[in-house]
Structures are given as C-alpha cells and as structure tokens.
Scaffold this motif. Structure first.
Motif, PDB file in Angstrom:
ATOM      1  N   LEU A  16      50.938 -11.993  25.747  1.00 42.16           N
ATOM      2  CA  LEU A  16      51.892 -12.532  26.706  1.00 42.16           C
ATOM      3  C   LEU A  16      51.251 -13.686  27.458  1.00 42.16           C
ATOM      4  O   LEU A  16      50.064 -13.635  27.793  1.00 42.16           O
ATOM      5  N   THR A  17      52.022 -14.738  27.699  1.00 45.75           N
ATOM      6  CA  THR A  17      51.514 -15.876  28.468  1.00 45.75           C
ATOM      7  C   THR A  17      52.420 -16.127  29.654  1.00 45.75           C
ATOM      8  O   THR A  17      53.599 -15.745  29.663  1.00 45.75           O
ATOM      9  N   GLY A  18      51.859 -16.779  30.668  1.00 45.54           N
ATOM     10  CA  GLY A  18      52.655 -17.082  31.843  1.00 45.54           C
ATOM     11  C   GLY A  18      51.962 -18.095  32.721  1.00 45.54           C
ATOM     12  O   GLY A  18      50.867 -18.566  32.411  1.00 45.54           O
ATOM     13  N   GLY A  19      52.598 -18.430  33.826  1.00 48.82           N
ATOM     14  CA  GLY A  19      52.050 -19.426  34.731  1.00 48.82           C
ATOM     15  C   GLY A  19      52.132 -20.816  34.138  1.00 48.82           C
ATOM     16  O   GLY A  19      52.621 -21.024  33.023  1.00 48.82           O
ATOM     17  N   SER A  20      51.637 -21.792  34.878  1.00 50.51           N
ATOM     18  CA  SER A  20      51.615 -23.171  34.395  1.00 50.51           C
ATOM     19  C   SER A  20      50.505 -23.918  35.104  1.00 50.51           C
ATOM     20  O   SER A  20      50.073 -23.538  36.204  1.00 50.51           O
ATOM     21  N   GLY A  21      50.028 -24.971  34.484  1.00 50.64           N
ATOM     22  CA  GLY A  21      48.966 -25.761  35.085  1.00 50.64           C
ATOM     23  C   GLY A  21      47.724 -24.921  35.320  1.00 50.64           C
ATOM     24  O   GLY A  21      47.296 -24.165  34.442  1.00 50.64           O
ATOM     25  N   ASP A  22      47.157 -25.002  36.523  1.00 52.62           N
ATOM     26  CA  ASP A  22      45.944 -24.255  36.831  1.00 52.62           C
ATOM     27  C   ASP A  22      46.154 -22.743  36.852  1.00 52.62           C
ATOM     28  O   ASP A  22      45.192 -21.982  36.737  1.00 52.62           O
ATOM     29  N   SER A  23      47.404 -22.296  36.998  1.00 53.47           N
ATOM     30  CA  SER A  23      47.656 -20.863  37.057  1.00 53.47           C
ATOM     31  C   SER A  23      48.010 -20.260  35.702  1.00 53.47           C
ATOM     32  O   SER A  23      48.343 -19.071  35.613  1.00 53.47           O
ATOM     33  N   ALA A  24      47.961 -21.045  34.626  1.00 47.10           N
ATOM     34  CA  ALA A  24      48.320 -20.547  33.302  1.00 47.10           C
ATOM     35  C   ALA A  24      47.385 -19.417  32.873  1.00 47.10           C
ATOM     36  O   ALA A  24      46.167 -19.508  33.021  1.00 47.10           O
ATOM     37  N   TRP A  25      47.963 -18.347  32.329  1.00 47.09           N
ATOM     38  CA  TRP A  25      47.188 -17.193  31.891  1.00 47.09           C
ATOM     39  C   TRP A  25      47.733 -16.659  30.578  1.00 47.09           C
ATOM     40  O   TRP A  25      48.870 -16.924  30.194  1.00 47.09           O
ATOM     41  N   SER A  26      46.897 -15.890  29.887  1.00 45.99           N
ATOM     42  CA  SER A  26      47.280 -15.263  28.630  1.00 45.99           C
ATOM     43  C   SER A  26      46.717 -13.851  28.617  1.00 45.99           C
ATOM     44  O   SER A  26      45.520 -13.653  28.824  1.00 45.99           O
TER      45      SER A  26
ATOM     46  N   VAL B 191      44.660  -4.869  22.098  1.00 42.58           N
ATOM     47  CA  VAL B 191      44.884  -4.307  20.765  1.00 42.58           C
ATOM     48  C   VAL B 191      46.165  -3.475  20.793  1.00 42.58           C
ATOM     49  O   VAL B 191      46.306  -2.563  21.608  1.00 42.58           O
ATOM     50  N   GLY B 192      47.126  -3.818  19.944  1.00 44.24           N
ATOM     51  CA  GLY B 192      48.391  -3.096  19.923  1.00 44.24           C
ATOM     52  C   GLY B 192      49.466  -3.692  20.807  1.00 44.24           C
ATOM     53  O   GLY B 192      50.594  -3.196  20.833  1.00 44.24           O
ATOM     54  N   GLY B 193      49.139  -4.765  21.525  1.00 44.00           N
ATOM     55  CA  GLY B 193      50.153  -5.456  22.303  1.00 44.00           C
ATOM     56  C   GLY B 193      50.144  -5.142  23.789  1.00 44.00           C
ATOM     57  O   GLY B 193      49.365  -4.329  24.284  1.00 44.00           O
ATOM     58  N   ILE B 194      51.029  -5.834  24.486  1.00 40.31           N
ATOM     59  CA  ILE B 194      51.181  -5.732  25.932  1.00 40.31           C
ATOM     60  C   ILE B 194      52.503  -5.032  26.246  1.00 40.31           C
ATOM     61  O   ILE B 194      53.485  -5.177  25.512  1.00 40.31           O
ATOM     62  N   TYR B 195      52.510  -4.268  27.341  1.00 40.59           N
ATOM     63  CA  TYR B 195      53.758  -3.638  27.768  1.00 40.59           C
ATOM     64  C   TYR B 195      53.931  -3.827  29.268  1.00 40.59           C
ATOM     65  O   TYR B 195      53.029  -3.531  30.048  1.00 40.59           O
ATOM     66  N   CYS B 196      55.080  -4.354  29.674  1.00 33.78           N
ATOM     67  CA  CYS B 196      55.390  -4.530  31.096  1.00 33.78           C
ATOM     68  C   CYS B 196      56.475  -3.543  31.491  1.00 33.78           C
ATOM     69  O   CYS B 196      57.452  -3.349  30.774  1.00 33.78           O
ATOM     70  N   GLY B 197      56.290  -2.913  32.637  1.00 31.57           N
ATOM     71  CA  GLY B 197      57.259  -1.938  33.117  1.00 31.57           C
ATOM     72  C   GLY B 197      57.255  -1.882  34.616  1.00 31.57           C
ATOM     73  O   GLY B 197      56.572  -2.670  35.280  1.00 31.57           O
TER      74      GLY B 197
END
Length: 206
Positions: A62-72, A76-82
C-alpha cells in the motif's frame, strides 16, 4: 509471560538501546509531544497520516502520502486496513513484520501509535519491536491505541521502519499502526540534532 518478566526484558533491552542510539545517531522517544517538539525545534514540520482513506486487503502493499510524506507499506502476504474503534488503522494480513518505507531524503523523523491486534482488530497488550537505521526499540504496548514510538535521526535520512509483534501463546498478533507521523527536517538541521543527541548522552481476515 508474567508482568515482571516482561518488565525485566524491557529494562534489559532499554539498556542495550542506549548504546545503540549512540553508535547509530538516533534519538528514540515514547512521547509524541517530545517527538514534535524536537522536530519543531530544528525548524522541521510534522506530517500526519491517519489511514482513514484505506480499508480492506491490499495484496501487493500500500502507498500513500505525497511529496516528503510519501510512504509505502509492505508485508509478506499483504496489508490489511481495518477499524479500531472509530479510527482506521494499518496492519498486516498475516502475523508478520510490517515495513514502512520513505522515498524522500528529507525524512529525518518517524513515529506513530504502534500496538498489537488480533485477527478481529481487537487490541492485545504485548511486546512490540520497532526498528530503524540499525536500532531496535522494544517496548510493552498497553491495551490502547495510543502507545507511541518515534525515531529522530541525527546523521541522515530515515529510509524505513519495521514493526513486529512479539507473539503470545494465546494466539498470533499483528503489528498495527495509527497516526503515522513523518518529521521533515531540512538537511542543515542534522548538525543541530547531533548536538541535541549529545545532550541526551516497534492470510488474515476471511
């Protein structure tokens, strides 16, 4: 694991941490106020990611943010948001380490609320390891979503952090983060941070 055993482990690891910080030029804090104050003192800014715009399973990270705040974020097995309470959080799909990377060379501080959850996103007290730039910070997270851990570099950019839950015999734990904060500090501030450091001498749901 008994409370006294956990405290002994935490104390021993904290003792090791002091020498690790000195050798790798990192300040480690469990106070969000201290984190923000140090960044502000250096003329930097703190950028926040609440993860409110993310939900469900992400197979390839998963990626997010932009510019200096960009993150990834990868695991293993993926990301889950809840959801934990009324807040969306970032976690892993399996009980494995979570890595959050930063592309900007201006990121010199990273922190957030780090805690353990079970497969249903219920918070579980326990030990968490947070690693950055060769330093591992281990602490006992309580049963809330406000346990804070932060790193501030005095010698260069922070490229990534890794968060890992130390499993319990009662079941698997998933490293979870909310309110990720990225401190963007201008490069000339590194020398000032160095002086400051001398002063001071962390498949799933069907």
């Amino acid at each position: 694991m008994s409370t006294s055993t956990a405290l002994k482990i935490t104390f021993a690891l904290s003792t090791l941490l002091v020498s690790s910080i000195a050798s790798s030029a990192l300040i480690v804090t469990n106070s969000s106020w201290t984190f923000a104050a140090i960044v502000a003192n250096q003329g930097g800014s703190v950028l926040n990611e609440s993860f409110d715009g993310y939900n469900g399973f992400y197979a390839s990270g998963l990626t997010g943010g932009s510019g200096d705040s960009a993150w990834s974020a990868t695991a293993v097995g993926g990301i889950y948001c809840g959801a934990v309470g009324t807040s969306q959080v970032l976690s892993t799909n399996n009980p494995v380490a979570l890595t959050i990377s930063f592309a900007s060379p201006n990121v010199f501080a990273v922190g957030g609320n780090f805690f353990n959850t079970d497969p249903s996103f219920t918070i579980v007290p326990g030990l968490i390891t947070i690693s950055a730039a060769g330093v591992s910070y281990v602490y006992a997270a309580d049963g809330s979503s406000t346990s804070f851990g932060g790193f501030i570099s005095t010698s260069g950019a922070i490229d990534w952090i890794k968060v890992e839950s130390i499993g319990q015999p009662t079941g698997p734990l998933y490293p979870t983060v909310d309110n990720l904060v990225v401190g963007v500090v201008p490069s000339p501030a590194v020398l000032a941070l160095g002086a400051l450091a001398g002063a001071f001498g962390r498949r799933r749901r069907n």
